[in-house]
Write an enzyme that holds these catalytic residues in place. Structure first.
Site, PDB file in Angstrom:
ATOM      1  N   LYS A  13       0.818  -1.224   0.000  1.00 31.44           N
ATOM      2  CA  LYS A  13       0.000   0.000   0.000  1.00 31.44           C
ATOM      3  C   LYS A  13       0.848   1.270   0.000  1.00 31.44           C
ATOM      4  O   LYS A  13       0.451   2.275  -0.583  1.00 31.44           O
ATOM      5  CB  LYS A  13      -0.992   0.006   1.159  1.00 31.44           C
ATOM      6  CG  LYS A  13      -0.384   0.042   2.545  1.00 31.44           C
ATOM      7  CD  LYS A  13      -1.464   0.042   3.617  1.00 31.44           C
ATOM      8  CE  LYS A  13      -0.886   0.128   5.009  1.00 31.44           C
ATOM      9  NZ  LYS A  13      -0.070  -1.042   5.385  1.00 31.44           N
ATOM     10  N   ARG A  88      -5.123   3.378  12.023  1.00 31.91           N
ATOM     11  CA  ARG A  88      -4.793   1.952  12.189  1.00 31.91           C
ATOM     12  C   ARG A  88      -5.851   1.230  13.016  1.00 31.91           C
ATOM     13  O   ARG A  88      -5.898   0.003  13.024  1.00 31.91           O
ATOM     14  CB  ARG A  88      -3.446   1.793  12.893  1.00 31.91           C
ATOM     15  CG  ARG A  88      -2.255   2.098  12.008  1.00 31.91           C
ATOM     16  CD  ARG A  88      -0.963   1.869  12.782  1.00 31.91           C
ATOM     17  NE  ARG A  88       0.193   2.371  12.051  1.00 31.91           N
ATOM     18  CZ  ARG A  88       0.922   1.658  11.219  1.00 31.91           C
ATOM     19  NH1 ARG A  88       0.619   0.408  11.000  1.00 31.91           N
ATOM     20  NH2 ARG A  88       1.962   2.185  10.619  1.00 31.91           N
ATOM     21  N   ARG A 127      12.487 -11.740   0.829  1.00 32.88           N
ATOM     22  CA  ARG A 127      13.343 -10.544   0.807  1.00 32.88           C
ATOM     23  C   ARG A 127      14.726 -10.863   1.357  1.00 32.88           C
ATOM     24  O   ARG A 127      14.868 -11.647   2.283  1.00 32.88           O
ATOM     25  CB  ARG A 127      12.722  -9.437   1.691  1.00 32.88           C
ATOM     26  CG  ARG A 127      11.473  -8.810   1.133  1.00 32.88           C
ATOM     27  CD  ARG A 127      11.007  -7.755   2.106  1.00 32.88           C
ATOM     28  NE  ARG A 127       9.783  -7.092   1.700  1.00 32.88           N
ATOM     29  CZ  ARG A 127       9.135  -6.202   2.451  1.00 32.88           C
ATOM     30  NH1 ARG A 127       9.605  -5.896   3.648  1.00 32.88           N
ATOM     31  NH2 ARG A 127       8.034  -5.633   2.022  1.00 32.88           N
ATOM     32  N   ARG A 160      16.262 -10.598   7.084  1.00 34.31           N
ATOM     33  CA  ARG A 160      16.104  -9.838   8.328  1.00 34.31           C
ATOM     34  C   ARG A 160      15.067 -10.498   9.237  1.00 34.31           C
ATOM     35  O   ARG A 160      14.121 -11.129   8.760  1.00 34.31           O
ATOM     36  CB  ARG A 160      15.671  -8.403   8.014  1.00 34.31           C
ATOM     37  CG  ARG A 160      16.787  -7.547   7.455  1.00 34.31           C
ATOM     38  CD  ARG A 160      16.372  -6.105   7.326  1.00 34.31           C
ATOM     39  NE  ARG A 160      15.241  -5.949   6.438  1.00 34.31           N
ATOM     40  CZ  ARG A 160      15.108  -4.941   5.578  1.00 34.31           C
ATOM     41  NH1 ARG A 160      16.023  -4.013   5.495  1.00 34.31           N
ATOM     42  NH2 ARG A 160      14.046  -4.858   4.813  1.00 34.31           N
ATOM     43  N   ARG A 171       2.845 -10.140  12.831  1.00 30.20           N
ATOM     44  CA  ARG A 171       2.428  -8.796  12.415  1.00 30.20           C
ATOM     45  C   ARG A 171       1.067  -8.837  11.720  1.00 30.20           C
ATOM     46  O   ARG A 171       0.239  -7.944  11.898  1.00 30.20           O
ATOM     47  CB  ARG A 171       3.476  -8.181  11.478  1.00 30.20           C
ATOM     48  CG  ARG A 171       4.749  -7.765  12.207  1.00 30.20           C
ATOM     49  CD  ARG A 171       5.841  -7.377  11.240  1.00 30.20           C
ATOM     50  NE  ARG A 171       5.539  -6.176  10.500  1.00 30.20           N
ATOM     51  CZ  ARG A 171       6.145  -5.827   9.367  1.00 30.20           C
ATOM     52  NH1 ARG A 171       7.067  -6.597   8.856  1.00 30.20           N
ATOM     53  NH2 ARG A 171       5.823  -4.710   8.755  1.00 30.20           N
TER      54      ARG A 171
END
Length: 214
Positions: A13, A88, A127, A160, A171
């Site tokens: 987003k 949020r 990633r 990471r 998350r």
């Protein structure tokens, strides 16, 4: 044109928000940027926010809302803005709605970049980052020339902690608990529009443009 971007972490987003801002010549506003700017400029609101951040605490909803409302009243946001990362939670959304009503304004579109959790976990766990020069790669979408080695400086690439599958899932769970209710909130307000975030970045953007108009 006043727009809110919704979507899970890793849904893309933020990237779409920047593209919207560029096309429609409206500011891309993220809470992180607002906090940094106010703290740097030593504003009253910035000083208040800093006292919480220095203690590792979340900035309270009301103060965050005040900072956002202050930002959207600035000159460059007169023709609209795209909010990224705010609201949020439902209390933040209610605070924003009330503040906008006082200004005789309202949100025109809440755009949900919809991506299934499994896609996000795969996307983020692919990633790789170079801790030396900061370059980022993806083992599928943007692979380095030599596996596990940074093209720029030759250092080893790492996965990471933030991008590990178990961390990403945590998350996502927080997102579903706190932010998913916003989908219902903006649906009831009649402004929610959903786009398929699993498609190519440019296709997602074109879907958003078809909602907002040329």
């Amino acid at each position: 044109m006043r727009i809110i971007m919704l979507g899970a972490p890793g849904a893309g987003k933020g990237t779409q928000a920047k593209k919207i801002a560029g096309k429609y010549n409206i500011p891309h506003i993220s809470t992180g940027d607002i906090f940094r700017a106010n703290i740097k400029n030593g504003t009253e609101l910035g000083k208040k926010a800093k006292t919480y951040m220095d203690q590792g605490l979340l900035v309270p909803d009301e103060l965050t809302c005040d900072l956002v409302v202050d930002r959207i009243q600035q000159e460059d946001a007169q023709n609209g803005y795209v909010l990224d990362g705010f609201p949020r939670t439902i209390p933040q959304a209610e605070c924003l709605t009330a503040a906008l009503e006082k200004l005789g304004s309202k949100i025109d579109y809440a755009i949900d970049v919809d991506v299934p959790d499994s896609n996000i976990v795969n996307r983020m766990s692919g990633r790789r980052a170079c801790l030396k020069c900061g370059a980022t790669y993806h083992i599928v979408y943007a692979a380095p020339a030599k596996e596990g080695v940074c093209d720029t400086c030759g250092e080893a690439l790492v996965l990471r902690d933030d991008d590990k599958p178990e961390t990403v899932q945590k998350r996502l769970n927080v997102y579903h608990d706190q932010t998913q209710p916003l989908i219902d909130y903006y649906t009831k307000a009649g402004v929610l529009k959903s786009v398929d975030g699993t498609k190519d970045l440019e296709e997602v953007f074109q879907a958003i443009v078809s909602i907002l108009g040329e």
